[in-house]
Every structure is written in structure tokens, then in C-alpha cells.
Design a protein around this motif. Structure first.
Motif, PDB file in Angstrom:
ATOM      1  N   VAL A   1       0.128   4.985  14.201  1.00 45.32           N
ATOM      2  CA  VAL A   1       0.372   5.944  13.128  1.00 45.32           C
ATOM      3  C   VAL A   1       0.968   5.230  11.919  1.00 45.32           C
ATOM      4  O   VAL A   1       0.599   5.493  10.770  1.00 45.32           O
ATOM      5  CB  VAL A   1       1.306   7.074  13.601  1.00 45.32           C
ATOM      6  N   ARG A   2       1.883   4.308  12.190  1.00 44.80           N
ATOM      7  CA  ARG A   2       2.513   3.524  11.109  1.00 44.80           C
ATOM      8  C   ARG A   2       1.464   2.818  10.268  1.00 44.80           C
ATOM      9  O   ARG A   2       1.520   2.842   9.036  1.00 44.80           O
ATOM     10  CB  ARG A   2       3.480   2.507  11.714  1.00 44.80           C
ATOM     11  N   GLU A   3       0.497   2.185  10.915  1.00 41.82           N
ATOM     12  CA  GLU A   3      -0.548   1.488  10.171  1.00 41.82           C
ATOM     13  C   GLU A   3      -1.469   2.481   9.453  1.00 41.82           C
ATOM     14  O   GLU A   3      -1.916   2.237   8.332  1.00 41.82           O
ATOM     15  CB  GLU A   3      -1.364   0.609  11.118  1.00 41.82           C
ATOM     16  N   ALA A   4      -1.735   3.606  10.095  1.00 38.43           N
ATOM     17  CA  ALA A   4      -2.689   4.571   9.536  1.00 38.43           C
ATOM     18  C   ALA A   4      -2.203   5.198   8.241  1.00 38.43           C
ATOM     19  O   ALA A   4      -3.019   5.520   7.361  1.00 38.43           O
ATOM     20  CB  ALA A   4      -2.985   5.662  10.565  1.00 38.43           C
ATOM     21  N   ILE A   5      -0.891   5.394   8.076  1.00 39.03           N
ATOM     22  CA  ILE A   5      -0.406   6.070   6.869  1.00 39.03           C
ATOM     23  C   ILE A   5      -0.622   5.226   5.616  1.00 39.03           C
ATOM     24  O   ILE A   5      -0.557   5.752   4.496  1.00 39.03           O
ATOM     25  CB  ILE A   5       1.086   6.464   6.983  1.00 39.03           C
ATOM     26  N   ALA A   6      -0.916   3.945   5.789  1.00 39.99           N
ATOM     27  CA  ALA A   6      -1.179   3.075   4.644  1.00 39.99           C
ATOM     28  C   ALA A   6      -2.663   2.978   4.337  1.00 39.99           C
ATOM     29  O   ALA A   6      -3.086   2.104   3.581  1.00 39.99           O
ATOM     30  CB  ALA A   6      -0.592   1.690   4.888  1.00 39.99           C
ATOM     31  N   THR A   7      -3.477   3.840   4.927  1.00 43.95           N
ATOM     32  CA  THR A   7      -4.918   3.865   4.655  1.00 43.95           C
ATOM     33  C   THR A   7      -5.280   5.165   3.956  1.00 43.95           C
ATOM     34  O   THR A   7      -4.480   6.108   3.893  1.00 43.95           O
ATOM     35  CB  THR A   7      -5.737   3.751   5.956  1.00 43.95           C
ATOM     36  N   GLU A   8      -6.510   5.236   3.490  1.00 38.28           N
ATOM     37  CA  GLU A   8      -6.986   6.433   2.813  1.00 38.28           C
ATOM     38  C   GLU A   8      -7.326   7.553   3.789  1.00 38.28           C
ATOM     39  O   GLU A   8      -7.701   8.650   3.367  1.00 38.28           O
ATOM     40  CB  GLU A   8      -8.210   6.091   1.963  1.00 38.28           C
ATOM     41  N   GLU A   9      -7.199   7.297   5.090  1.00 40.22           N
ATOM     42  CA  GLU A   9      -7.504   8.320   6.079  1.00 40.22           C
ATOM     43  C   GLU A   9      -6.430   9.394   6.162  1.00 40.22           C
ATOM     44  O   GLU A   9      -6.693  10.504   6.590  1.00 40.22           O
ATOM     45  CB  GLU A   9      -7.667   7.670   7.467  1.00 40.22           C
ATOM     46  N   PHE A  10      -5.200   9.060   5.771  1.00 38.82           N
ATOM     47  CA  PHE A  10      -4.098  10.014   5.903  1.00 38.82           C
ATOM     48  C   PHE A  10      -3.960  10.854   4.637  1.00 38.82           C
ATOM     49  O   PHE A  10      -4.058  10.347   3.520  1.00 38.82           O
ATOM     50  CB  PHE A  10      -2.776   9.280   6.162  1.00 38.82           C
ATOM     51  N   LYS A  11      -3.739  12.150   4.826  1.00 40.94           N
ATOM     52  CA  LYS A  11      -3.389  13.019   3.704  1.00 40.94           C
ATOM     53  C   LYS A  11      -2.110  12.466   3.066  1.00 40.94           C
ATOM     54  O   LYS A  11      -1.117  12.220   3.777  1.00 40.94           O
ATOM     55  CB  LYS A  11      -3.174  14.452   4.202  1.00 40.94           C
ATOM     56  N   PRO A  12      -2.103  12.237   1.751  1.00 43.55           N
ATOM     57  CA  PRO A  12      -1.003  11.480   1.136  1.00 43.55           C
ATOM     58  C   PRO A  12       0.397  12.011   1.403  1.00 43.55           C
ATOM     59  O   PRO A  12       1.302  11.237   1.748  1.00 43.55           O
ATOM     60  CB  PRO A  12      -1.348  11.539  -0.358  1.00 43.55           C
ATOM     61  N   ASN A  13       0.617  13.328   1.259  1.00 44.27           N
ATOM     62  CA  ASN A  13       1.984  13.810   1.456  1.00 44.27           C
ATOM     63  C   ASN A  13       2.399  13.740   2.918  1.00 44.27           C
ATOM     64  O   ASN A  13       3.589  13.574   3.221  1.00 44.27           O
ATOM     65  CB  ASN A  13       2.158  15.227   0.892  1.00 44.27           C
ATOM     66  N   CYS A  14       1.442  13.813   3.840  1.00 37.88           N
ATOM     67  CA  CYS A  14       1.761  13.648   5.259  1.00 37.88           C
ATOM     68  C   CYS A  14       2.180  12.208   5.545  1.00 37.88           C
ATOM     69  O   CYS A  14       3.070  11.960   6.366  1.00 37.88           O
ATOM     70  CB  CYS A  14       0.566  14.026   6.127  1.00 37.88           C
ATOM     71  N   ALA A  15       1.534  11.259   4.864  1.00 33.24           N
ATOM     72  CA  ALA A  15       1.919   9.859   5.017  1.00 33.24           C
ATOM     73  C   ALA A  15       3.374   9.662   4.615  1.00 33.24           C
ATOM     74  O   ALA A  15       4.116   8.912   5.262  1.00 33.24           O
ATOM     75  CB  ALA A  15       1.004   8.969   4.181  1.00 33.24           C
ATOM     76  N   LEU A  16       3.806  10.360   3.561  1.00 32.44           N
ATOM     77  CA  LEU A  16       5.193  10.244   3.121  1.00 32.44           C
ATOM     78  C   LEU A  16       6.159  10.784   4.172  1.00 32.44           C
ATOM     79  O   LEU A  16       7.220  10.202   4.426  1.00 32.44           O
ATOM     80  CB  LEU A  16       5.391  10.989   1.799  1.00 32.44           C
ATOM     81  N   VAL A  17       5.799  11.896   4.796  1.00 37.46           N
ATOM     82  CA  VAL A  17       6.680  12.502   5.798  1.00 37.46           C
ATOM     83  C   VAL A  17       6.772  11.599   7.039  1.00 37.46           C
ATOM     84  O   VAL A  17       7.834  11.463   7.642  1.00 37.46           O
ATOM     85  CB  VAL A  17       6.197  13.911   6.168  1.00 37.46           C
TER      86      VAL A  17
ATOM     87  N   ARG B   1       0.821  -1.204   0.000  1.00 39.74           N
ATOM     88  CA  ARG B   1       0.000   0.000   0.000  1.00 39.74           C
ATOM     89  C   ARG B   1       0.858   1.258   0.000  1.00 39.74           C
ATOM     90  O   ARG B   1       0.560   2.235  -0.693  1.00 39.74           O
ATOM     91  CB  ARG B   1      -0.946  -0.009   1.201  1.00 39.74           C
ATOM     92  N   LEU B   2       1.940   1.242   0.775  1.00 39.79           N
ATOM     93  CA  LEU B   2       2.829   2.404   0.813  1.00 39.79           C
ATOM     94  C   LEU B   2       3.550   2.585  -0.507  1.00 39.79           C
ATOM     95  O   LEU B   2       3.718   3.713  -0.989  1.00 39.79           O
ATOM     96  CB  LEU B   2       3.836   2.264   1.950  1.00 39.79           C
ATOM     97  N   LEU B   3       3.977   1.495  -1.120  1.00 45.04           N
ATOM     98  CA  LEU B   3       4.653   1.609  -2.411  1.00 45.04           C
ATOM     99  C   LEU B   3       3.703   2.181  -3.456  1.00 45.04           C
ATOM    100  O   LEU B   3       4.093   3.044  -4.259  1.00 45.04           O
ATOM    101  CB  LEU B   3       5.179   0.245  -2.862  1.00 45.04           C
ATOM    102  N   ARG B   4       2.454   1.749  -3.440  1.00 41.48           N
ATOM    103  CA  ARG B   4       1.471   2.266  -4.395  1.00 41.48           C
ATOM    104  C   ARG B   4       1.267   3.769  -4.190  1.00 41.48           C
ATOM    105  O   ARG B   4       1.183   4.536  -5.156  1.00 41.48           O
ATOM    106  CB  ARG B   4       0.149   1.526  -4.236  1.00 41.48           C
ATOM    107  N   LEU B   5       1.192   4.193  -2.934  1.00 43.37           N
ATOM    108  CA  LEU B   5       1.034   5.614  -2.641  1.00 43.37           C
ATOM    109  C   LEU B   5       2.219   6.407  -3.174  1.00 43.37           C
ATOM    110  O   LEU B   5       2.050   7.459  -3.817  1.00 43.37           O
ATOM    111  CB  LEU B   5       0.892   5.820  -1.133  1.00 43.37           C
TER     112      LEU B   5
END
Length: 321
Positions: free
Chosen positions: A275-291, A34-38
Motif C-alpha cells: 500500500v505504501r508503494e501504491a500511494i505514490a502511483t497514479e492508481e491511487f485516488k489522490p486524497n486517499c493517498a494522503l490519508v 512522488r509523494l511530495l509532488r502529489l
């Protein structure tokens, strides 16, 4: 303000899908996938099909050929060189940053009134500086919403607010207000914001910390600069080149952020694993997930011996602009 503390024992460990809406439909793919796709979605820019945008002989951005042809109709502002076209350039008779700013502004306002491009519907009356390097003097400034038409880099500041408690790392997470024009209701950083024309990195950090989370300067000033996260993607005829200056801010255990300027709905204090799990969901703003992913990599919470996409993650977090 809502504050959520997660300090359960192992037998009481939370389950992600009980807390983060939208995680169920992504559960079939692994966290890594999921993270790689993002990351791939935020790095889909193909320079080969675009033209350099130049000012005073220096490339400062990229522009789709269809946009370049349209802009060249304003021949007193933009010049399309070559047949076939090789690059779009701001006309040489615009000598000063002020002249360039005014000329580009008039073109973009006209396109906005024509509803020519989706990005112009997000008009903010906020300018970003345009230059070859962030540290260079600006060649001009332009409306933030219009920057994707010329593919000029946009810079911002993101703050990872965290603390240690009982041997565990916790991170402060904000939920964006439902009134936000972009990504309403999504999870965000403790504080973040774009660097407006004429502003500096530290100036922006202190401003955003105070305005968004009511963080006093005595705490915000202790933030540690940790490099940048950059990415480049296309959306239709619009090109987004973005670079975020990343800061880690360890806050006192007694500190609690509070809503300031209304851009945040509420704050949560979550264990880093959540938080680690949450960044791989659609709930996180994408660029924030990257940071946040960058934070996990730098702090050793993602390990090269166990993460199959470790090198790809690092590579895609630092796209050339």
C-alpha cells in the motif's frame, strides 16, 4: 468480491510494477519525490489572488475574482464590496439559512443550465453545510458540486481498515467502480464519503461502512478517531478546500468486506508495504493517498531520521482552510 492476500516469504516478495498498472512511468522519481509532488499539487491554492466569501460578516470561503464578478450580477443574492473589490458577501436581506440555501441554489442551477463551470457538470443533488467552523450551526447548505465556486470547505470521513497477521500489518483497499463520476477504477479506502448537510461525523462513518463495504455496526463502531487531513487546491476558477476526518479501524482477521451500494468494484487485502508503494502511483485516488500517508506517519512506518521530506509531509497534510 476479490480478496488478495500477500504473505510471501522474502524470497517471494512481490514487485510493485507487476501488480500496479501505471507505476512504470513514475519509477524514475523516488517514492519521496512522488509523494511530495502529489501533496504540492493538492496544496496549490494561492489566497492572494482570491476574495473572501462572507455570510453575515463571517468568512466561510474563497472565490476567484472572475467568479465573484459573475455572481454579483445576481445582485439580490450576492454583493461585491469595494473598488477594487475586497470581498463577496451573501446579501443581508437573506435572513435565514433556508432563505440563503434557496437563493444560492437558484443561482447555481441557472449557471448549471448555462454550462458555465466544469464542476457543475458533476451535479449530485446532495447538499453540504456551509459554516465558519465545522462545529458551528450551518449558515446555509449548498449543492456539493457547486461548492468549489464559493471555495467553502467540504468535509468527509475516511476509514483506514487494517489488521495484524504474523507480525505484519495489512490494509484493506477498495477499487472504485468504473461507473463512478470521479476517479473511476482508482484505489480507495475501505470506506469513505462526504458529510452531507445535517449529518454528523460518526453518523457518516457508520453509514459509509455499511453501504460501501457491508461492515456491521458492531465492528465499525470500534473505529478510532485520529484527527484530520486537509488540503486546498485550485482548478481553473474553482477552489477546493477539503478536510477529511480520519479513522483507524482494526478489523478481525476473519472479516471480509463485500460490495454494498455498487460504488466499489472489489476489495483487496494488501501488506502495508505494498500500500505504501501504491500511494505514490497514479492508481491511487489522490486524497486517499494522503490519508494513507498520514497513517504511515502516525504509526511510525515513515521515520523522521530517514525520510527527507518528513516535516514537509506533515505540514502539507494539514493545510489551513
Amino acid at each position: 468480491m476479490t480478496v488478495l492476500h500477500q504473505s510471501q516469504t522474502d524470497s517471494e516478495t512481490w514487485r510493485l510494477r507487476d501488480h500496479i498498472p501505471g507505476s512504470e512511468k513514475m519509477a524514475a522519481a523516488s517514492w519521496s519525490d512522488r509523494l511530495l509532488r502529489l501533496l504540492q499539487n493538492l496544496n496549490n491554492f494561492q489566497r492572494g489572488g482570491c476574495l473572501p466569501f462572507c455570510v453575515q460578516g463571517r468568512r466561510v470561503g474563497w472565490v476567484c475574482q472572475s467568479v465573484a464578478r459573475l455572481l454579483s450580477q445576481s445582485f439580490d443574492v450576492f454583493t461585491l464590496h469595494g473598488d477594487p473589490a475586497t470581498h463577496l458577501e451573501l446579501s443581508d436581506h437573506l435572513r435565514s439559512p433556508q432563505e440563503r440555501t434557496q437563493a444560492v441554489q437558484e443561482v447555481m442551477e441557472s449557471l448549471r443550465h448555462q454550462d458555465a463551470f466544469p464542476c457543475l457538470r458533476e451535479w449530485r443533488s446532495e447538499h453540504y453545510d456551509v459554516n465558519s467552523l465545522f462545529s458551528d450551526p450551518p449558515l446555509l447548505s449548498m449543492e456539493r458540486a457547486a461548492t468549489p465556486l464559493l471555495g467553502v470547505p467540504r468535509y468527509g470521513v475516511h476509514v483506514n481498515g487494517y489488521l495484524h497477521r504474523g507480525g505484519e500489518v495489512f490494509m484493506w483497499v477498495a477499487r472504485r467502480a468504473l461507473t463512478k463520476a470521479t476517479y473511476p477504477g482508482k484505489l480507495d479506502h475501505l470506506a469513505a464519503g462526504g458529510i452531507s448537510a445535517g449529518s454528523g461525523v460518526w453518523e457518516t462513518l457508520l453509514k459509509e461502512c455499511k453501504e460501501e463495504a457491508c461492515i456491521p455496526e458492531s465492528i465499525a463502531a470500534t473505529a478510532t478517531p485520529c484527527g484530520t487531513v486537509s488540503y486546498a487546491y485550485e482548478k481553473g476558477e474553482e477552489i477546493y478546500l477539503e478536510c477529511q476526518f480520519v479513522f483507524d479501524l482494526e478489523v478481525p482477521q476473519s472479516f471480509q468486506p463485500s460490495v454494498g451500494d455498487g460504488e466499489v468494484e472489489e476489495f483487496y487485502l494488501w501488506p502495508l508495504e505494498k500500500v505504501r508503494e501504491a500511494i505514490a502511483t497514479e492508481e491511487f485516488k489522490p486524497n486517499c493517498a494522503l490519508v494513507v500517508l498520514d497513517f504511515l506517519l502516525r504509526r511510525g512506518h515513515v521515520q523522521p531520521d530517514t525520510e527527507k521530506f518528513y516535516t514537509r509531509f506533515v505540514e502539507l497534510l494539514h493545510a489551513p482552510l
